[in-house]
Enzyme design. Structure first.
Site, PDB file in Angstrom:
ATOM      1  N   GLU A   1      12.227  14.314  -6.783  1.00 28.88           N
ATOM      2  CA  GLU A   1      10.773  14.212  -6.885  1.00 28.88           C
ATOM      3  C   GLU A   1      10.223  14.938  -5.658  1.00 28.88           C
ATOM      4  OE1 GLU A   1       9.162  10.153  -7.018  1.00 28.88           O
ATOM      5  OE2 GLU A   1       7.448  10.868  -5.849  1.00 28.88           O
TER       6      GLU A   1
ATOM      7  N   ARG B   1       2.954  16.408  -0.630  1.00 31.21           N
ATOM      8  CA  ARG B   1       2.481  16.067   0.722  1.00 31.21           C
ATOM      9  C   ARG B   1       2.604  17.220   1.695  1.00 31.21           C
ATOM     10  NH1 ARG B   1       5.584  10.293   1.143  1.00 31.21           N
ATOM     11  NH2 ARG B   1       5.212   9.802  -1.038  1.00 31.21           N
TER      12      ARG B   1
ATOM     13  N   LYS C   1       5.927   3.326 -11.947  1.00 30.96           N
ATOM     14  CA  LYS C   1       6.389   3.223 -10.558  1.00 30.96           C
ATOM     15  C   LYS C   1       5.808   1.955  -9.938  1.00 30.96           C
ATOM     16  CE  LYS C   1       5.594   5.546  -6.115  1.00 30.96           C
ATOM     17  NZ  LYS C   1       5.904   6.748  -5.365  1.00 30.96           N
TER      18      LYS C   1
HETATM   19  C1  3PG Z   1       7.018   7.263  -2.099  1.00 26.19           C
HETATM   20  O1  3PG Z   1       6.293   8.174  -1.920  1.00 26.19           O
HETATM   21  O2  3PG Z   1       7.339   6.943  -3.237  1.00 26.19           O
HETATM   22  C2  3PG Z   1       7.483   6.493  -0.935  1.00 26.19           C
HETATM   23  O3  3PG Z   1       6.828   6.930   0.221  1.00 26.19           O
HETATM   24  C3  3PG Z   1       8.926   6.546  -0.686  1.00 26.19           C
HETATM   25  O4  3PG Z   1       9.162   5.399  -0.001  1.00 26.19           O
HETATM   26  P1  3PG Z   1      10.286   5.320   1.114  1.00 26.19           P
HETATM   27  O5  3PG Z   1      10.019   6.454   2.073  1.00 26.19           O
HETATM   28  O6  3PG Z   1      10.118   3.962   1.739  1.00 26.19           O
HETATM   29  O7  3PG Z   1      11.606   5.474   0.424  1.00 26.19           O
END
Ligand code: 3PG
Length: 224
Positions: free
Chosen positions: A49, A53, A138
């Site tokens: 994914e 960002r 999600k």
């Molecule tokens: C996301 O964007 O789905 C989360 O920021 C990922 O979460 P994590 O960095 O705690 O794994």
């Protein structure tokens, strides 16, 4: 090489469940896209994914979809219809959003691309389904919002929905999440952190990915 024809929503849903794990990537530099995907694939996980960002995110999706036609490459942190249009045009096989925007969900449905809007309340689950989302959502941010007990509580009223919990998941708690029947897959960045990408440590990314894939495989056996 041209990418294969886009998978249907049902095919993408099946692929998410089959893979059981979606690495969440903040791509700092387009040049890292291919070595990163090679490391993930070498660890047994030809999926990513790629979030919007960073400035490299959109081009990263396009490049990876073309370079790895059998890979499962989607977009994350998609927060507007305009961004959804861009990532789908770039070939994203799935769209992940931090929250539930009914207009965005409806747009992805119209384009026949799997969208997994972020939900963290029963009202948001209802809104996502009403907007046309498939019953694969999600759950974000999973750990701060109550994690496993929260997901167990949702199984009663939303028995048909499966979730992709993300946020605070790592090698230590992955198995616990995957032991829930309502969890189709988990998302997370721990295999491909910003620090590992900054250091270009593709060996470590491969190894952390292989460890996570091993946990998914073991839990798939115990889930039957
Ligand atoms: C996301 O964007 O789905 C989360 O920021 C990922 O979460 P994590 O960095 O705690 O794994």
């Amino acid at each position: 090489m041209r990418p294969d024809p886009a998978p249907s929503v049902a095919e993408s849903m099946a692929r998410v469940a089959e893979i059981g794990l979606l690495p969440v990537v903040e791509l700092p530099d387009l040049k890292l896209a291919e070595p990163l995907f090679e490391a993930l694939s070498a660890g047994g996980l030809p999926a990513a994914e790629i979030t919007l960002r960073t400035a490299a995110g959109l081009d990263g999706i396009r490049l990876l979809v073309e370079a790895f036609p059998t890979g499962f490459i989607g977009a994350g942190t998609v927060r507007s219809v305009e961004d959804a249009a861009r990532v789908i045009d770039a070939g994203a096989r799935f769209v992940v959003c931090p929250g539930t925007d009914p207009e965005l969900v409806a747009y992805c449905c119209e384009r026949q691309v799997l969208v997994m809007p972020g939900v963290c309340t029963p009202s948001e689950i209802q809104a996502a389904l009403r907007a046309g989302a498939a019953p694969l959502l999600k759950f974000f941010p999973a750990e701060p919002l109550g994690g496993v007990p929260f997901l167990k509580a949702l199984a009663g009223p939303f028995g048909e929905v499966r979730f992709v919990p993300t946020g605070g998941i790592n090698a230590a708690n992955l198995e616990t999440y995957l032991s829930l029947p309502q969890v189709a897959a988990c998302g997370g960045s721990w295999m491909v952190t910003k620090a590992l990408l900054a250091e270009r440590d593709f060996v470590k990314i491969r190894d952390l990915t292989a460890q996570a894939v091993g946990i998914v495989a073991a839990s798939a056996v115990s889930r039957g």
